[in-house]
Design a protein around this motif. Structure first.
Motif, mmCIF file in Angstrom:
data_model
loop_
_atom_site.group_PDB
_atom_site.id
_atom_site.type_symbol
_atom_site.label_atom_id
_atom_site.label_comp_id
_atom_site.label_asym_id
_atom_site.label_seq_id
_atom_site.Cartn_x
_atom_site.Cartn_y
_atom_site.Cartn_z
ATOM 1 N N ILE A 1 0.836 -1.207 0.000
ATOM 2 C CA ILE A 1 0.000 0.000 0.000
ATOM 3 C C ILE A 1 0.868 1.253 0.000
ATOM 4 C CG2 ILE A 1 -1.693 1.303 1.340
ATOM 5 C CD1 ILE A 1 -2.813 -1.367 2.321
ATOM 6 N N ASN A 2 1.943 1.252 0.807
ATOM 7 C CA ASN A 2 2.830 2.423 0.840
ATOM 8 C C ASN A 2 3.514 2.644 -0.502
ATOM 9 O OD1 ASN A 2 2.296 3.137 3.513
ATOM 10 N ND2 ASN A 2 3.840 1.740 4.320
ATOM 11 N N ALA A 3 3.886 1.558 -1.172
ATOM 12 C CA ALA A 3 4.501 1.703 -2.497
ATOM 13 C C ALA A 3 3.514 2.317 -3.487
ATOM 14 C CB ALA A 3 4.989 0.345 -2.996
ATOM 15 N N GLU A 4 2.266 1.889 -3.411
ATOM 16 C CA GLU A 4 1.248 2.467 -4.298
ATOM 17 C C GLU A 4 1.019 3.941 -3.975
ATOM 18 O OE1 GLU A 4 -3.354 1.541 -5.714
ATOM 19 O OE2 GLU A 4 -2.360 0.295 -4.193
ATOM 20 N N ILE A 5 1.049 4.282 -2.681
ATOM 21 C CA ILE A 5 0.877 5.690 -2.294
ATOM 22 C C ILE A 5 2.035 6.531 -2.824
ATOM 23 C CG2 ILE A 5 0.818 7.263 -0.318
ATOM 24 C CD1 ILE A 5 -0.669 5.093 1.228
ATOM 25 N N ARG A 6 3.263 6.007 -2.741
ATOM 26 C CA ARG A 6 4.415 6.764 -3.251
ATOM 27 C C ARG A 6 4.318 6.973 -4.760
ATOM 28 N NH1 ARG A 6 7.121 3.904 0.955
ATOM 29 N NH2 ARG A 6 7.519 2.125 -0.404
ATOM 30 N N ARG A 7 3.846 5.952 -5.478
ATOM 31 C CA ARG A 7 3.668 6.131 -6.922
ATOM 32 C C ARG A 7 2.604 7.186 -7.210
ATOM 33 N NH1 ARG A 7 4.237 0.382 -6.872
ATOM 34 N NH2 ARG A 7 1.979 0.144 -6.855
ATOM 35 N N THR A 8 1.532 7.167 -6.429
ATOM 36 C CA THR A 8 0.484 8.173 -6.621
ATOM 37 C C THR A 8 1.004 9.572 -6.328
ATOM 38 O OG1 THR A 8 -1.185 6.522 -5.990
ATOM 39 C CG2 THR A 8 -1.835 8.838 -5.924
ATOM 40 N N LYS A 9 1.801 9.714 -5.267
ATOM 41 C CA LYS A 9 2.362 11.024 -4.935
ATOM 42 C C LYS A 9 3.287 11.529 -6.038
ATOM 43 C CE LYS A 9 3.837 11.683 -0.744
ATOM 44 N NZ LYS A 9 4.510 11.469 0.552
ATOM 45 N N ALA A 10 4.112 10.633 -6.574
ATOM 46 C CA ALA A 10 5.008 11.050 -7.658
ATOM 47 C C ALA A 10 4.216 11.493 -8.885
ATOM 48 C CB ALA A 10 5.949 9.902 -8.020
ATOM 49 N N ARG A 11 3.142 10.764 -9.184
ATOM 50 C CA ARG A 11 2.321 11.148 -10.337
ATOM 51 C C ARG A 11 1.611 12.474 -10.096
ATOM 52 N NH1 ARG A 11 -2.859 10.148 -11.215
ATOM 53 N NH2 ARG A 11 -2.945 8.637 -9.509
#
Length: 260
Positions: A69-79
């Motif tokens: 979940i944290n990895a997905e959140i980091r990808r969302t933040k970068a996008r």
């Protein structure tokens, strides 16, 4: 002043100040030609979704799920951070029906987005902040040692604690290597078991078909045996009848001969 006049004036005042309502402006322009409103609405929904995922990760007890979940959140933040420059360009673009104050409000909203995005918890440690403006000092060449860089052997002698620590460290390294080998072996066994399971899944329909054919062949064999037995019985009974007729004819012939 009548009630109708009051309602009319209230309605006119509300319409006058509707243009300062960012939410209504965003909702009214989502399906229109305002690209800023569409993109900002998408970013807002992504931020809310990321906050919900962060809350889910905070309540999750499974570490693997938390990491995913944290990895997905980091990808969302970068996008989302990549969308900020687009919003900055769209915020200064003039749109029909918007005043200068509304454009300034849009610019303020865009400037606040990076802080909101970075404030979303993603499981990563925050970078340490420097307090009081102190910085790590570099090497100072003007500092000299009395020994001129030469140390006695006592500085490099191993103590009992250091030797024990070194042995424990070597033991841990050996154990880690052994665990890695075991993990690789388990992965290989897992892959083999998965392949065997897939092969068994492919063989199950064939085995079912073979069982069906064997059952059909057994039934046909039983029916053939029954028919063959019935045929043999009929053949035997007809043969006995012929023998009886022949014997009867012989007896009648002998009797006729004797009678003459």
């Amino acid at each position: 002043m009548s009630v109708i006049d009051i309602l009319t004036r209230v309605d006119s005042i509300c319409k006058k100040y509707d243009k300062y309502d960012i939410d209504k402006q965003k909702d009214s322009n989502v399906a229109g030609d305002d690209a800023f409103a569409r993109l900002y609405s998408s970013v807002e929904s992504d931020i809310e979704s990321a906050l919900q995922k962060a809350e889910t990760a905070a309540n999750e007890k499974n570490r693997a799920s938390v990491v995913a979940i944290n990895a997905e959140i980091r990808r969302t933040k970068a996008r989302l951070l990549e969308e900020v420059p687009k919003l900055q360009r769209l915020a200064v673009r003039k749109v029909k029906g918007l005043s200068g104050e509304e454009l300034a409000a849009r610019n303020d909203l865009v400037l606040a987005l990076p802080d909101r995005i970075n404030a979303i918890p993603d499981g990563s440690a925050a970078p340490p902040k420097q307090s009081g403006g102190w910085r790590a000092s570099g090497s100072r060449t003007e500092i000299k040692f009395d020994s001129d860089g030469q140390f006695d052997n006592e500085y490099f002698q191993q103590t009992e604690e250091s030797s024990q620590f070194k042995q424990e460290f070597s033991l841990h390294v050996t154990q880690d290597q052994g665990l890695e080998v075991i993990a690789e072996g388990l992965d290989t066994l897992k892959n083999m078991a998965s392949d065997m399971n897939e092969e068994l899944d492919r063989q199950v329909p064939l085995m079912d078909e073979i069982d069906t054919k064997v059952d059909r062949a057994t039934s046909d064999l039983k029916n053939t045996n029954v028919r063959l037995k019935h045929t043999v019985n009929q053949l035997r009974s007809s043969r006995n009848f012929c023998i009886d007729i022949i014997l009867l004819c012989i007896i009648l012939g002998i009797a006729a001969y004797l009678y003459k």
